[in-house]
Design an enzyme around this catalytic site. Structure first.
Site, short mmCIF file in Angstrom:
data_model
loop_
_atom_site.label_atom_id
_atom_site.label_comp_id
_atom_site.label_asym_id
_atom_site.label_seq_id
_atom_site.Cartn_x
_atom_site.Cartn_y
_atom_site.Cartn_z
NE ARG A 73 -10.71 -10.13 -1.82
CZ ARG A 73 -11.05 -9.24 -2.74
NH1 ARG A 73 -11.35 -9.64 -3.97
NH2 ARG A 73 -11.09 -7.96 -2.46
CE LYS B 212 -3.95 -1.81 2.64
NZ LYS B 212 -4.96 -1.68 1.57
N1 BES Z 1 -8.15 -3.76 4.36
C1 BES Z 1 -8.29 -3.37 3.01
C2 BES Z 1 -9.59 -2.63 2.72
C3 BES Z 1 -9.70 -1.27 3.33
C4 BES Z 1 -9.26 -0.16 2.66
C5 BES Z 1 -10.28 -1.10 4.57
C6 BES Z 1 -9.40 1.09 3.22
C7 BES Z 1 -10.41 0.14 5.13
C8 BES Z 1 -9.97 1.25 4.46
C9 BES Z 1 -8.26 -4.60 2.12
O1 BES Z 1 -7.46 -5.63 2.56
C10 BES Z 1 -7.72 -4.15 0.80
O2 BES Z 1 -6.59 -3.79 0.74
N2 BES Z 1 -8.55 -4.22 -0.22
C11 BES Z 1 -8.17 -3.80 -1.52
C12 BES Z 1 -8.69 -4.83 -2.49
C13 BES Z 1 -8.13 -4.69 -3.87
C14 BES Z 1 -6.65 -5.01 -3.88
C15 BES Z 1 -8.87 -5.62 -4.78
C16 BES Z 1 -8.79 -2.43 -1.78
O3 BES Z 1 -9.91 -2.19 -1.36
O4 BES Z 1 -8.13 -1.61 -2.39
MN MN Z 2 -5.46 -5.42 1.94
#
Ligand code: BES
Ligand code: MN
Ligand code: ZN
Length: 487
Positions: free
Chosen positions: A338, A264
């Site tokens: 997931r 990230k």
């Molecule tokens: N934990 C994150 C989702 C999230 C993002 C929660 C911002 C709270 C605030 C999750 O694990 C994630 O990174 N999801 C990705 C999925 C994508 C890579 C398909 C996302 O939402 O960007």
């Molecule tokens: Mn994630």
């Protein structure tokens, strides 16, 4: 914060008295000075308004706070009462006052409503100040006791359940607020064991080796870049009919989500300490259910891992085998929630044959794009379950909005090498995440997925919280259990 009930004769020691006031109905028994002061300050009893004055009672000067609760016939009555109770607690939390007397005399509210005001006051009074070593005395929490008088007779009984709920919400907030160097899979479990001791919950865990034995390759793949050992936490509350299939709650417990190799961006990454908000809500709910001795059979399962980049971390393109036997091509290591949930879901279905299964997860940023911080998303293979949860959401204030699912979305998960990929295309990311989870539902078990990414943490104060952890999910699930299993 402690709540105690006093009869009218024992209230003379209280130097701060709070009263709930309906809109345009300043109580007739109020001292003229207070009544006039309220009027002159344009206090009319609208929701959220507070008027503060002083009065001489029994030879002592008391501080009197009038809190507006709006119109008696308002359809959001219960929410309005909560707002008033919370506003009072918020105002005096760090005021130097140590006790508030809630005087419900003549307020006309029910026992349930009085308990709601107290619940809201307790929720608003929670804060985690333990890392603030330089807090000056005048900024420290002073409020320690809420005393109650003049409440309807059944309020104490109603409060017993509400108090359990408050404790559950507080515990969830604590888990969510603690930083990831304090709360990681093992310490999450330790904190639960400590807090749940004597509650009657039976607690079990699976460690990394046991999960390897069971073939949980999806969850373990996420964990393998971290020096922290993963855990599966299982909490059992069997307060219902013997032999009746339980309801299962499954929580995403990523104690920190860096994204892994699909790293990230640094901006805001600290928020990912609360990527265990689903697991936190499940733990808090189980605690609340046990403390109020819910007449229901409920299993709570938390998949606990840390998602880190490392020489040993999983790579984009890796193929992992889940406990279900299905293989997954990990396209994006940041779509890790997931992968954790799918193995937890398989495990709970094979071990408990739940009548219904609900998972909670801070799963996608896309759900925040869609719903902001007002509703969590609900995805389900079962209309009755979706309706029950949505209704519990409306009743509890932890609201849910249903999203569509279907084969066209599912198709996005096709992989050239494995049974599925872990991500879909650019659009509809919350739905493809739900489609992924649906592939792990066995025997058409009624299942719902709650994407709570927008609800766990608040950047602004709300009615019953300051900034930070909201405790979302605990009131929702408690209400769901109450309305579907106990009535
Ligand atoms: N934990 C994150 C989702 C999230 C993002 C929660 C911002 C709270 C605030 C999750 O694990 C994630 O990174 N999801 C990705 C999925 C994508 C890579 C398909 C996302 O939402 O960007
Ligand atoms: Mn994630
Ligand atoms: Zn995540």
């Amino acid at each position: 914060m402690q709540v105690q009930f006093l009869d009218a004769a024992s209230t003379s020691g209280c130097s701060l008295v709070a009263r709930l006031v309906n809109q345009d109905a300043i109580p007739a028994d109020l001292e003229p000075l207070l009544a006039e002061g309220a009027k002159r300050s344009r206090f009319s009893g609208k929701v959220g308004q507070i008027y503060e004055g002083f009065a001489e009672r029994g030879g002592k000067v008391v501080r009197v706070a009038l809190a507006g609760v709006g119109k008696a016939e308002a359809k959001e009555r219960s929410a309005n009462i909560e707002k008033a109770g919370a506003a009072i607690a918020g105002k005096y939390l760090r005021s130097g006052e140590t006790e508030i007397l809630f005087d419900f005399t003549g307020s006309g509210i029910s026992a349930e409503e009085a308990a709601a005001a107290l619940l809201a006051a307790r929720m608003r009074g929670w804060a985690l100040d333990s890392y603030k070593t330089k807090l000056s005395d005048d900024k420290k929490i002073s409020l320690a006791t809420i005393s109650v008088t003049g409440a309807p007779e059944d309020t104490e009984t109603a409060w017993q359940a509400a108090s359990a709920l408050a404790t559950g919400v507080e515990f969830t907030r604590e888990l969510v607020t603690e930083p990831a160097n304090t709360i990681y899979p093992e310490s999450f479990v330790a904190r639960c064991r400590e807090r749940m001791e004597g509650s009657g919950l039976s607690i079990r865990t699976l460690d990394g080796d046991e999960m390897r034995e069971l073939g949980m390759g999806a969850l373990l793949g996420v964990s393998q870049g971290s020096v922290r050992e993963p855990r599966m936490l299982i909490m059992e509350w069997m307060g219902g009919a013997e032999g009746e299939a339980p309801v299962a709650f499954v929580g995403k417990g990523v104690t920190f989500d860096t994204g892994g190799i699909s790293l990230k961006q640094p901006g805001g990454m600290e928020d990912m300490k609360w990527d265990m908000g689903g697991a936190g809500a499940v733990a808090g709910t189980m605690l609340a259910l046990a403390l109020r001795k819910a007449k229901a059979n409920v299993i709570g399962v938390c998949g606990l891992v840390e998602n880190m980049p490392d020489g040993n971390a999983q790579r984009p393109g890796d193929v992992v085998t889940s406990m279900s036997g299905q293989t997954i091509e990990v396209i994006n290591t940041d779509a890790e929630g997931r992968l954790v949930l799918c193995d937890a879901m398989t495990w709970v279905q094979r071990n408990y044959k739940p009548a219904r299964m609900v998972d909670l997860a801070t799963l996608t940023g896309a759900i925040i794009a869609a719903l902001a911080h007002e509703y969590a998303g609900i995805f389900s293979n079962n209309d009755a379950l979706a309706a029950d949860l949505t209704a519990a959401g409306e009743a509890s204030g932890d609201r849910l909005w249903r999203f569509p699912m279907g084969p066209a979305y599912d198709k996005q998960l096709e992989s050239p090498i494995a049974d599925m990929k872990n991500v879909g295309s650019r659009y509809g990311g919350s739905i493809t995440a739900a489609q992924f989870l649906k592939r792990f539902v066995e025997n058409d078990t009624p299942w719902a997925h709650l994407d709570i990414a927008g609800m766990v943490w608040a950047d602004k104060p709300g009615a019953t919280w300051a900034k930070g952890a909201t405790g979302y999910g605990v009131r929702l699930l408690d209400r769901f259990v109450r309305d579907t299993l106990e009535s």
